[in-house]
Write a protein that holds these residues in place. Sequence first.
Motif, PDB file in Angstrom:
ATOM      1  N   TYR A 143      40.224  29.484  28.168  1.00  0.00           N
ATOM      2  CA  TYR A 143      41.523  29.814  28.751  1.00  0.00           C
ATOM      3  C   TYR A 143      41.358  31.069  29.583  1.00  0.00           C
ATOM      4  CZ  TYR A 143      46.312  31.665  28.976  1.00  0.00           C
ATOM      5  OH  TYR A 143      47.511  32.182  29.408  1.00  0.00           O
ATOM      6  N   ARG A 144      41.769  31.000  30.848  1.00  0.00           N
ATOM      7  CA  ARG A 144      41.710  32.156  31.736  1.00  0.00           C
ATOM      8  C   ARG A 144      43.092  32.407  32.322  1.00  0.00           C
ATOM      9  NH1 ARG A 144      38.957  31.486  36.357  1.00  0.00           N
ATOM     10  NH2 ARG A 144      38.201  33.612  36.478  1.00  0.00           N
ATOM     11  N   ARG A 145      43.406  33.686  32.515  1.00  0.00           N
ATOM     12  CA  ARG A 145      44.678  34.007  33.149  1.00  0.00           C
ATOM     13  C   ARG A 145      44.639  35.412  33.748  1.00  0.00           C
ATOM     14  NH1 ARG A 145      50.027  34.396  31.114  1.00  0.00           N
ATOM     15  NH2 ARG A 145      50.151  35.850  32.844  1.00  0.00           N
ATOM     16  N   THR A 146      45.604  35.666  34.619  1.00  0.00           N
ATOM     17  CA  THR A 146      45.759  36.995  35.198  1.00  0.00           C
ATOM     18  C   THR A 146      46.748  37.793  34.358  1.00  0.00           C
ATOM     19  OG1 THR A 146      47.553  36.263  36.675  1.00  0.00           O
ATOM     20  CG2 THR A 146      45.300  36.121  37.512  1.00  0.00           C
ATOM     21  N   LEU A 147      46.607  39.107  34.401  1.00  0.00           N
ATOM     22  CA  LEU A 147      47.468  39.994  33.637  1.00  0.00           C
ATOM     23  C   LEU A 147      47.970  41.122  34.522  1.00  0.00           C
ATOM     24  CD1 LEU A 147      45.266  40.436  30.436  1.00  0.00           C
ATOM     25  CD2 LEU A 147      47.368  39.087  30.582  1.00  0.00           C
ATOM     26  N   ARG A 148      49.263  41.402  34.437  1.00  0.00           N
ATOM     27  CA  ARG A 148      49.816  42.613  35.047  1.00  0.00           C
ATOM     28  C   ARG A 148      49.868  43.670  33.953  1.00  0.00           C
ATOM     29  NH1 ARG A 148      53.872  40.713  36.996  1.00  0.00           N
ATOM     30  NH2 ARG A 148      53.444  40.789  39.236  1.00  0.00           N
ATOM     31  N   LEU A 149      49.209  44.806  34.179  1.00  0.00           N
ATOM     32  CA  LEU A 149      49.054  45.834  33.164  1.00  0.00           C
ATOM     33  C   LEU A 149      49.589  47.164  33.675  1.00  0.00           C
ATOM     34  CD1 LEU A 149      45.492  44.674  32.164  1.00  0.00           C
ATOM     35  CD2 LEU A 149      47.546  44.462  30.738  1.00  0.00           C
TER      36      LEU A 149
END
Length: 470
Positions: free
Chosen positions: A238-244
């Motif tokens: 599972y891959r995803r982008t993150l806003r941090l």
Amino acid sequence: MDEDTRYEAVRSRDARFDGEFFFAVETTGIYCRPSCPAVTPRRRNVRFFATAAAAQGSGFRACRRCRPDAVPGSAAWNVRADVVGRAMRLIGDGVVDREGVAGLAVRLGYSARQVQRQLTTELGAGPVALARAQRAHTARVLLQTTELPVTEIAFASGFASVRQFNDTVRAVYASTPSELRAAAPRGGPRTRATPAAGIPLRLAYRGPYQAGPLFDLLAREAVPGVEEVSGAPGGRTYRRTLRLPHGTGIVAVHERPGTQRETAAAHAGGWLDARLQLTDPRDLTTAVQRLRRLFDLDADPYAVDERLGADPRLAPLVAARPGLRSPGAADPVELAVRALAGRAAAEQLVRGCGKGLDAPSGTLTHLFPEPAALAEAERDGPLGTLAAALADGAVRLDAGADRDDAQQALLALPGMDAGTVAVIRTRALGDPDVAPPGMDVPDTWRPWRSYALHHLRAAGERDEDNWENR
């Protein structure tokens, strides 16, 4: 648990309690997890602590053999809705490092003195000490898994100065940062990596873990551009982008646990292998905690399975899937929008309002739109109203949000139905005890009704929530 029961857990090296409490040995000055393989100390020399921070505050150093800072977090912080539980979730999300104790207190709606008193009374450590213990763990991970310079690691871990960083590492690990880096294991999942290649991590959990149903759910929900699930069942990624808070990130989590122990008798725990690419290393702690909530890694499957397994209807389901988890969300605000809009509309929102990554990674090209951007693009209708409420803080879904207050605020929005709010409370707010409206659920399932429903869905006895297919 009383202290005699805790000592029995230590004597039997019971990994079920790793992270639930810590013990320290007065004759050695070391604190450990309950499953530490070292020789069991005599009862009269043992002290018990609710947190690693409390043990450190009493002058004990972390055991180099069992690495007590690497255990799963206490499941109590998932269940508890009081100020201590909310505070622990916020500290885990890095709020004290970013906003200080004053910022933590504002989010909780208490004075800083009240927060300090409640945490110290119950956990043996205040918010600064709890955040310090977390920073020390982050520092060790960065020292042993990346080639970042030591001075960069000091600030990336949340320390205000290099001197503070050095003093803390020496106090907690009885080693200098350079010695800690030199002691890093070689090979395997802990092979050192450069920041560009990402930080390899082991996301620890306790007890058995049913990864398959959770990855099935993530695959059904995946929004192109933001998420992807690749590979065959049993070996998916599972891959995803993150806003941090300080930048962006891309994470990859592998379905197969990192332990080869697969029999029920050996299911004392394990880990999921993951890799994080961050534009700013200061986001490591926050990113890890959000992944832990998404994959429900701090749950206590023994407590859940014991309660639900006593129910005649659920007993065979629990026996078939021990350790089934109730997934959360990597981004609570994003989950709320997707729960209302549905998967197809969410994909359109990403294309129309999502921010493109500076460096796309395969099919991952965007961050999910921020509430302010959605409120501007969707001025009318329920979605625009929800986005505006999230943007201006009328609805709070952060790690320390009061679940009841959030539910009432959501129900007050036009177009928001009780079923959607139940999904948001379960997933975005991580509530383990939510029953869908209109469903007759016995009180004997409390406080694990969310898990009970996942068992029913996994067994095909209840339809999945259809919001991801709308």
